[in-house]
Design a protein around this motif. Structure first.
Motif, PDB file in Angstrom:
ATOM      1  N   ILE A 100       0.847  -1.186   0.000  1.00  9.43           N
ATOM      2  CA  ILE A 100       0.000   0.000   0.000  1.00  9.43           C
ATOM      3  C   ILE A 100       0.886   1.240   0.000  1.00  9.43           C
ATOM      4  O   ILE A 100       1.806   1.353   0.807  1.00  9.43           O
ATOM      5  CB  ILE A 100      -0.886   0.022   1.272  1.00  9.43           C
ATOM      6  CG1 ILE A 100      -1.609  -1.306   1.476  1.00  9.43           C
ATOM      7  CG2 ILE A 100      -1.859   1.180   1.238  1.00  9.43           C
ATOM      8  CD1 ILE A 100      -2.477  -1.755   0.355  1.00  9.43           C
ATOM      9  N   ASP A 101       0.606   2.194  -0.899  1.00  6.73           N
ATOM     10  CA  ASP A 101       1.406   3.419  -0.923  1.00  6.73           C
ATOM     11  C   ASP A 101       0.845   4.444   0.075  1.00  6.73           C
ATOM     12  O   ASP A 101      -0.128   4.173   0.783  1.00  6.73           O
ATOM     13  CB  ASP A 101       1.532   3.986  -2.337  1.00  6.73           C
ATOM     14  CG  ASP A 101       0.260   4.607  -2.892  1.00  6.73           C
ATOM     15  OD1 ASP A 101      -0.726   4.798  -2.143  1.00  6.73           O
ATOM     16  OD2 ASP A 101       0.247   4.921  -4.098  1.00  6.73           O
ATOM     17  N   LYS A 102       1.425   5.633   0.106  1.00  5.92           N
ATOM     18  CA  LYS A 102       1.031   6.660   1.084  1.00  5.92           C
ATOM     19  C   LYS A 102      -0.398   7.156   0.874  1.00  5.92           C
ATOM     20  O   LYS A 102      -0.988   7.760   1.760  1.00  5.92           O
ATOM     21  CB  LYS A 102       2.012   7.831   1.053  1.00  5.92           C
ATOM     22  CG  LYS A 102       2.024   8.576  -0.257  1.00  5.92           C
ATOM     23  CD  LYS A 102       3.027   9.695  -0.268  1.00  5.92           C
ATOM     24  CE  LYS A 102       3.009  10.367  -1.632  1.00  5.92           C
ATOM     25  NZ  LYS A 102       3.750  11.578  -1.671  1.00  5.92           N
ATOM     26  N   ASN A 103      -0.967   6.894  -0.314  1.00  4.41           N
ATOM     27  CA  ASN A 103      -2.346   7.290  -0.610  1.00  4.41           C
ATOM     28  C   ASN A 103      -3.338   6.134  -0.462  1.00  4.41           C
ATOM     29  O   ASN A 103      -4.472   6.224  -0.911  1.00  4.41           O
ATOM     30  CB  ASN A 103      -2.441   7.867  -2.021  1.00  4.41           C
ATOM     31  CG  ASN A 103      -1.616   9.121  -2.163  1.00  4.41           C
ATOM     32  OD1 ASN A 103      -1.702  10.020  -1.331  1.00  4.41           O
ATOM     33  ND2 ASN A 103      -0.791   9.176  -3.191  1.00  4.41           N
ATOM     34  N   ASN A 104      -2.865   5.039   0.141  1.00  4.44           N
ATOM     35  CA  ASN A 104      -3.677   3.832   0.352  1.00  4.44           C
ATOM     36  C   ASN A 104      -4.077   3.134  -0.939  1.00  4.44           C
ATOM     37  O   ASN A 104      -5.132   2.503  -1.028  1.00  4.44           O
ATOM     38  CB  ASN A 104      -4.907   4.128   1.213  1.00  4.44           C
ATOM     39  CG  ASN A 104      -4.514   4.467   2.627  1.00  4.44           C
ATOM     40  OD1 ASN A 104      -3.603   3.881   3.191  1.00  4.44           O
ATOM     41  ND2 ASN A 104      -5.190   5.439   3.205  1.00  4.44           N
ATOM     42  N   ILE A 105      -3.230   3.242  -1.937  1.00  3.06           N
ATOM     43  CA  ILE A 105      -3.445   2.569  -3.221  1.00  3.06           C
ATOM     44  C   ILE A 105      -2.544   1.340  -3.279  1.00  3.06           C
ATOM     45  O   ILE A 105      -1.362   1.403  -2.928  1.00  3.06           O
ATOM     46  CB  ILE A 105      -3.131   3.500  -4.414  1.00  3.06           C
ATOM     47  CG1 ILE A 105      -3.951   4.797  -4.315  1.00  3.06           C
ATOM     48  CG2 ILE A 105      -3.375   2.793  -5.745  1.00  3.06           C
ATOM     49  CD1 ILE A 105      -5.442   4.629  -4.336  1.00  3.06           C
ATOM     50  N   VAL A 106      -3.109   0.217  -3.741  1.00  2.00           N
ATOM     51  CA  VAL A 106      -2.335  -1.010  -3.898  1.00  2.00           C
ATOM     52  C   VAL A 106      -1.388  -0.841  -5.081  1.00  2.00           C
ATOM     53  O   VAL A 106      -1.818  -0.497  -6.185  1.00  2.00           O
ATOM     54  CB  VAL A 106      -3.264  -2.221  -4.125  1.00  2.00           C
ATOM     55  CG1 VAL A 106      -2.459  -3.486  -4.388  1.00  2.00           C
ATOM     56  CG2 VAL A 106      -4.209  -2.413  -2.946  1.00  2.00           C
ATOM     57  N   THR A 107      -0.089  -1.078  -4.838  1.00  2.00           N
ATOM     58  CA  THR A 107       0.897  -0.956  -5.911  1.00  2.00           C
ATOM     59  C   THR A 107       1.358  -2.306  -6.437  1.00  2.00           C
ATOM     60  O   THR A 107       1.863  -2.387  -7.550  1.00  2.00           O
ATOM     61  CB  THR A 107       2.123  -0.148  -5.448  1.00  2.00           C
ATOM     62  OG1 THR A 107       2.722  -0.816  -4.331  1.00  2.00           O
ATOM     63  CG2 THR A 107       1.714   1.274  -5.059  1.00  2.00           C
ATOM     64  N   GLU A 108       1.191  -3.356  -5.627  1.00  2.00           N
ATOM     65  CA  GLU A 108       1.513  -4.705  -6.081  1.00  2.00           C
ATOM     66  C   GLU A 108       0.966  -5.712  -5.084  1.00  2.00           C
ATOM     67  O   GLU A 108       0.658  -5.372  -3.945  1.00  2.00           O
ATOM     68  CB  GLU A 108       3.028  -4.905  -6.240  1.00  2.00           C
ATOM     69  CG  GLU A 108       3.813  -4.847  -4.944  1.00  2.00           C
ATOM     70  CD  GLU A 108       5.304  -5.062  -5.136  1.00  2.00           C
ATOM     71  OE1 GLU A 108       5.690  -6.029  -5.809  1.00  2.00           O
ATOM     72  OE2 GLU A 108       6.072  -4.245  -4.604  1.00  2.00           O
ATOM     73  N   VAL A 109       0.832  -6.951  -5.543  1.00  2.00           N
ATOM     74  CA  VAL A 109       0.405  -8.055  -4.688  1.00  2.00           C
ATOM     75  C   VAL A 109       1.397  -9.185  -4.888  1.00  2.00           C
ATOM     76  O   VAL A 109       1.739  -9.523  -6.024  1.00  2.00           O
ATOM     77  CB  VAL A 109      -1.027  -8.523  -5.038  1.00  2.00           C
ATOM     78  CG1 VAL A 109      -1.440  -9.710  -4.178  1.00  2.00           C
ATOM     79  CG2 VAL A 109      -2.025  -7.375  -4.882  1.00  2.00           C
ATOM     80  N   ILE A 110       1.865  -9.747  -3.776  1.00  2.00           N
ATOM     81  CA  ILE A 110       2.829 -10.847  -3.844  1.00  2.00           C
ATOM     82  C   ILE A 110       2.361 -12.004  -2.962  1.00  2.00           C
ATOM     83  O   ILE A 110       1.502 -11.828  -2.095  1.00  2.00           O
ATOM     84  CB  ILE A 110       4.247 -10.402  -3.415  1.00  2.00           C
ATOM     85  CG1 ILE A 110       4.262  -9.918  -1.956  1.00  2.00           C
ATOM     86  CG2 ILE A 110       4.774  -9.328  -4.353  1.00  2.00           C
ATOM     87  CD1 ILE A 110       5.668  -9.649  -1.411  1.00  2.00           C
ATOM     88  N   VAL A 111       2.947 -13.170  -3.191  1.00  2.00           N
ATOM     89  CA  VAL A 111       2.712 -14.343  -2.353  1.00  2.00           C
ATOM     90  C   VAL A 111       3.990 -14.579  -1.564  1.00  2.00           C
ATOM     91  O   VAL A 111       5.071 -14.740  -2.143  1.00  2.00           O
ATOM     92  CB  VAL A 111       2.379 -15.587  -3.209  1.00  2.00           C
ATOM     93  CG1 VAL A 111       2.160 -16.798  -2.330  1.00  2.00           C
ATOM     94  CG2 VAL A 111       1.164 -15.329  -4.083  1.00  2.00           C
ATOM     95  N   VAL A 112       3.858 -14.590  -0.227  1.00  2.00           N
ATOM     96  CA  VAL A 112       5.038 -14.676   0.628  1.00  2.00           C
ATOM     97  C   VAL A 112       4.595 -15.093   2.039  1.00  2.00           C
ATOM     98  O   VAL A 112       3.415 -14.976   2.377  1.00  2.00           O
ATOM     99  CB  VAL A 112       5.787 -13.315   0.635  1.00  2.00           C
ATOM    100  CG1 VAL A 112       4.972 -12.240   1.309  1.00  2.00           C
ATOM    101  CG2 VAL A 112       7.161 -13.413   1.223  1.00  2.00           C
TER     102      VAL A 112
END
Length: 124
Positions: free
Chosen positions: A7-19
């Motif tokens: 999540i960036d500073k504006n609460n926008i998803v920038t990527e999704v990973i499996v970990v």
């Protein structure tokens, strides 16, 4: 393993990973606070496999993280649409008529016209 959304500073998803959670906690992918777990099986507040829904919707790049709602949802598509609190899906002020069929057999879908606040048919 689990899915995590950055999540960036504006609460926008920038990527999704499996970990693993431990890897997120280690800071190897940046500050752990930047990452929010998401469920691959949750859409519209329903778990596809009958489990407990988690954060309303599976996160994807460009979606919004709303900590107050504990939910991921898409950006608002039109000014007139309202967020359904149960599903965290945006809903139009007038329900879509769905596909219709003309007398000649032409199938029409519909697209929202924000200016007229109506559904406009189009064929494909």
């Amino acid at each position: 393993m689990a899915h995590f959304a950055r999540i960036d500073k504006n609460n926008i998803v920038t990527e999704v990973i499996v970990v693993e959670q431990e890897v997120i906690n280690s800071g190897v992918f940046g500050e752990p606070e930047q990452w929010v777990q998401t469920s691959y099986n949750t859409y519209g507040g329903v778990h596809a496999l009958g489990g407990t829904p988690f954060r309303k919707n599976f996160a994807a790049k460009g979606m919004i993280w709303d900590a107050d709602r504990n939910a991921f949802y898409a950006p608002k598509p039109f000014a007139s649409w309202i967020l359904n609190e149960s599903t965290c899906y945006w809903e139009p002020p007038i329900a879509s008529p769905g596909d219709t069929v003309d007398e000649d057999g032409t199938v029409n879908s519909h697209k929202w016209d924000e200016t007229t606040q109506t559904w406009i048919p189009f064929s494909y």
